[in-house]
Design an enzyme around this catalytic site. Structure first.
Site, short mmCIF file in Angstrom:
data_model
loop_
_atom_site.label_atom_id
_atom_site.label_comp_id
_atom_site.label_asym_id
_atom_site.label_seq_id
_atom_site.Cartn_x
_atom_site.Cartn_y
_atom_site.Cartn_z
N ASP A 1 0.83 -1.20 0.00
CA ASP A 1 0.00 0.00 0.00
C ASP A 1 0.86 1.25 0.00
O ASP A 1 0.56 2.23 -0.70
CB ASP A 1 -0.91 -0.03 1.22
N ASP B 1 -8.95 -1.14 3.36
CA ASP B 1 -8.44 -0.76 4.68
C ASP B 1 -9.37 -1.27 5.78
O ASP B 1 -8.90 -1.76 6.82
CB ASP B 1 -8.28 0.76 4.75
#
Length: 393
Positions: free
Chosen positions: A200, A314
């Site tokens: 990420d 997330d």
């Protein structure tokens, strides 16, 4: 310089409200996953407690008889395969978006949401029905499940439903996916979480990162990217001298030929004032012109409505972390939850300072993993010793 300080100060003034707006759904998602883990995984012999096969276990199948070094190496290989698959899929998404295959992407995302709600949701509902011995016939179950899945697809992608319904379905999708990720082997789960945090970070911040390329392409075209993104309520400020409501947006710098646009060509701009009768109605009505001008930020950022946007991935991996901690004991769950919330708060503060899209996984996942092992190795021993010696403080 004064204008920059004034903008940063105004952003920090609303940080608490924005923090609550995004922490509430994240907390609900994590709590629901922990509850499902405690309900469905309480019996190790039950089918729900068994590991499932997926691309995350394609390279190595963990066994209790394996040595710790073999488990670590196998977990690393599994994580490498999983991250490589995600990277290829994201670059494929960039290619399709570059070729303007927007209708295909929207249909694919809608189909994926339907599969998650119908397939994964149906499996969890069956486990819950079996757990609580709830009487229901198969025809009624299928009809209710189909309606639930179809309404979810329309609520997420049609944008004509109440914002609460849309947000609720996004949280449900996150819960369903996160619960099945908790069934991964333990070593694979922890190494995978760290690997995804690193991915990420690279995908959002590196110049050649796939998510950054996707965002820059969307900004240059002034188009929206079809994706599963949670959008909190916008921060709206009323002025005492008028009925106008200003909403702020963070945009990248764009070239413009108009003299009026050149003056407003800044990183942080204020969206045109919109006249509204009431701001308490939980509906978001958007015209086509407003939808086409919305700047989408992958990771964590702000949309044109001034609301924080957080990727559903997330939500999922935050919940996977606390769900895995719940398989050990609730004390580690509390520690991991506080660490994740603290990391998300730090990320939001960095967002207000740097004023650009940021990866939401690295800080929270790092703190969550560290707090899990600290609580498991040290805090538990300390609490047990205090309890056994009747030490209260």
């Amino acid at each position: 310089m004064d204008r920059t300080e004034q903008r940063a100060r105004s952003i920090l003034d609303t940080l608490g409200e924005e923090l609550i707006g995004i922490l509430t759904p994240v907390s609900i998602c994590m709590f629901t996953v922990v509850l499902l883990v405690c309900l469905l995984n309480s019996d190790p012999s039950s089918p729900s407690s068994a590991s499932f096969s997926s691309i995350a276990t394609a390279a190595y199948s963990e066994s209790d008889s394996d040595s710790p070094w073999a488990k670590l190496l196998g977990a690393f290989l599994n994580s490498l395969v999983f991250v490589a698959a995600i990277t290829l899929a994201t670059f494929l998404l960039v290619l399709l978006f570059y070729l303007r295959c927007l209708n295909f992407l929207k249909l694919y995302m809608a189909f994926s949401a339907f599969v998650v709600l119908a397939n994964l949701g149906g499996e969890i509902l069956i486990l819950l029905i079996d757990r609580f011995r709830f009487p229901i016939d198969s025809v009624t179950f299928l009809i209710l499940l189909f309606n639930f899945s179809v309404v979810g697809v329309f609520a997420v992608f049609m944008s004509r439903f109440s914002i609460l319904i849309t947000q609720g379905y996004l949280v449900v999708i996150g819960v369903l996916v996160a619960y099945f990720f908790t069934m991964l082997p333990e070593w694979t789960t922890w190494v995978l979480l760290v690997a995804l945090a690193v991915y990420d970070l690279a995908a959002v911040l590196l110049p050649v990162g796939p998510l950054r390329l996707l965002v820059e392409m969307a900004i240059s075209r002034d188009e929206d990217i079809p994706a599963l993104v949670y959008e909190a309520r916008p921060v709206i400020r009323n002025h005492h001298d008028s009925r106008l409501v200003q909403r702020r947006v963070w945009r990248e710098q764009r070239p413009s030929n108009s003299s009026d646009d050149v003056e407003n060509n800044e990183v942080v701009t204020v969206v045109r004032a919109e006249e509204e009768v009431s701001v308490s109605v939980p509906l978001i009505e958007r015209s086509r012109a407003e939808e086409s001008s919305e700047t989408f930020l992958e990771g964590i950022g702000l949309g044109s409505s001034g609301a924080i946007k957080l990727g559903l991935g997330d939500f999922i991996f935050y919940s996977v972390l606390v769900g895995r901690a719940a398989m050990y004991d609730l004390m580690t769950v509390y520690a991991c939850y506080l660490a994740i919330i603290a990391g998300l708060g730090v990320t939001l503060m960095l967002l207000s300072v740097y004023q650009k899209a940021l990866p939401a996984l690295p800080v929270s996942i790092l703190l969550g993993v560290v707090f899990y092992f600290l609580a498991r190795l040290f805090l538990e021993v300390f609490v047990v010793q205090c309890s056994s010696n009747l030490v209260m403080f």
